[in-house]
Design an enzyme around this catalytic site. Sequence first.
Site, PDB file in Angstrom:
ATOM      1  N   ASN A  12     -49.752 -16.663 -22.618  1.00 17.80           N
ATOM      2  CA  ASN A  12     -49.400 -16.173 -23.959  1.00 17.80           C
ATOM      3  C   ASN A  12     -49.818 -17.143 -25.069  1.00 17.80           C
ATOM      4  O   ASN A  12     -49.425 -16.983 -26.218  1.00 17.80           O
ATOM      5  CB  ASN A  12     -47.891 -15.910 -24.041  1.00 17.80           C
ATOM      6  N   GLU A  19     -43.422 -21.616 -27.313  1.00 17.72           N
ATOM      7  CA  GLU A  19     -43.725 -20.210 -27.074  1.00 17.72           C
ATOM      8  C   GLU A  19     -44.057 -19.506 -28.396  1.00 17.72           C
ATOM      9  O   GLU A  19     -43.578 -19.914 -29.460  1.00 17.72           O
ATOM     10  CB  GLU A  19     -42.502 -19.524 -26.445  1.00 17.72           C
ATOM     11  N   HIS A  51     -49.075 -20.388 -25.189  1.00 13.08           N
ATOM     12  CA  HIS A  51     -48.170 -21.513 -25.458  1.00 13.08           C
ATOM     13  C   HIS A  51     -48.827 -22.836 -25.076  1.00 13.08           C
ATOM     14  O   HIS A  51     -49.725 -22.879 -24.239  1.00 13.08           O
ATOM     15  CB  HIS A  51     -46.810 -21.329 -24.767  1.00 13.08           C
ATOM     16  N   ASP A  66     -43.052 -31.685 -21.150  1.00 12.16           N
ATOM     17  CA  ASP A  66     -41.873 -30.820 -21.032  1.00 12.16           C
ATOM     18  C   ASP A  66     -41.180 -30.989 -19.684  1.00 12.16           C
ATOM     19  O   ASP A  66     -41.704 -31.652 -18.779  1.00 12.16           O
ATOM     20  CB  ASP A  66     -42.269 -29.345 -21.259  1.00 12.16           C
TER      21      ASP A  66
HETATM   22  P1  PGA Z   1     -50.735 -23.456 -15.475  1.00 10.25           P
HETATM   23  O1  PGA Z   1     -49.726 -23.544 -16.686  1.00 10.25           O
HETATM   24  O2  PGA Z   1     -51.610 -24.663 -15.553  1.00 10.25           O
HETATM   25  O3  PGA Z   1     -49.869 -23.472 -14.243  1.00 10.25           O
HETATM   26  O4  PGA Z   1     -51.510 -22.191 -15.616  1.00 10.25           O
HETATM   27  C1  PGA Z   1     -50.182 -23.870 -17.948  1.00 10.25           C
HETATM   28  C2  PGA Z   1     -49.094 -23.697 -18.970  1.00 10.25           C
HETATM   29  O5  PGA Z   1     -48.234 -22.808 -18.813  1.00 10.25           O
HETATM   30  O6  PGA Z   1     -49.109 -24.419 -19.975  1.00 10.25           O
END
Ligand code: PGA
Length: 241
Positions: free
Chosen positions: A136, A143, A138, A67
């Site tokens: 959450n 999402e 995702h 992404d």
């Molecule tokens: P993080 O993000 O590794 O910074 O916790 C993971 C994500 O949002 O997929």
Amino acid sequence: MDVRIVDSYDDLSEKAAEIVAAEVKQNRRAVLGLATGSTPEGMYAVLAGYHRDNKIDFSGVTTFNLDEYAGLSREHSQSYYYYMHRHFFDHVNIDPRRINIPESSSEDVVRSCREYEQKIKEAGGIDLQVLGIGVNGHIGFNEPADSLDVYTHLVELAEETIEANSRFFNSRDEVPHQALTMGMGSIMHAAKILLLASGKNKARAIQKTVSGKITTAVPASLLHMHCSCTVIVDREAAALL
Ligand code: PGA
């Protein structure tokens, strides 16, 4: 889903790097799907160390990132383009022509998403997809929602994601509200998947992911349908299992 619990973040980073390195050693032309965020930083550091010690050659590897934020230039210190170079690409011998990151500044986003999918196809598909997980549930920026997109698309970030990612910016207002992300189909088509989670703020999402119920309210739970998905979690992220 093969869930492995390790003691610490360092152990998680080592294990993840070993899996990625094994993939590249077995196939020097491996196609890797890569993730950003704080979780894989340690894994990239270990991989960079392997490369420094001449233990791994990335010259034939192709990468596709999951992404990219919309509305940030590539030079912005929080763009994923910048992140990937700072944490990984600048430290290994990857061919810049084989690096692929969604092009969020394109005027025609729909076309740019379509071209991204086409490039994945032309590369022969992703051999190993590395994923983090949001608080959450995702994966990428897919999402929680009533329905999920199959292919690379433009997405509105969830409030929880904006909140969680505000720690990387000077203020919450600076966090982009949109991003391009590979879709659930782009992810599920990878031959192997490696999901990483660290820290107690991921415990709930990991519990819901591995609970055995599949729901679009927890996009990571769809990984149960993948036939080769390894989940590595540290003790804190595994607290509710
Ligand atoms: P993080 O993000 O590794 O910074 O916790 C993971 C994500 O949002 O997929």
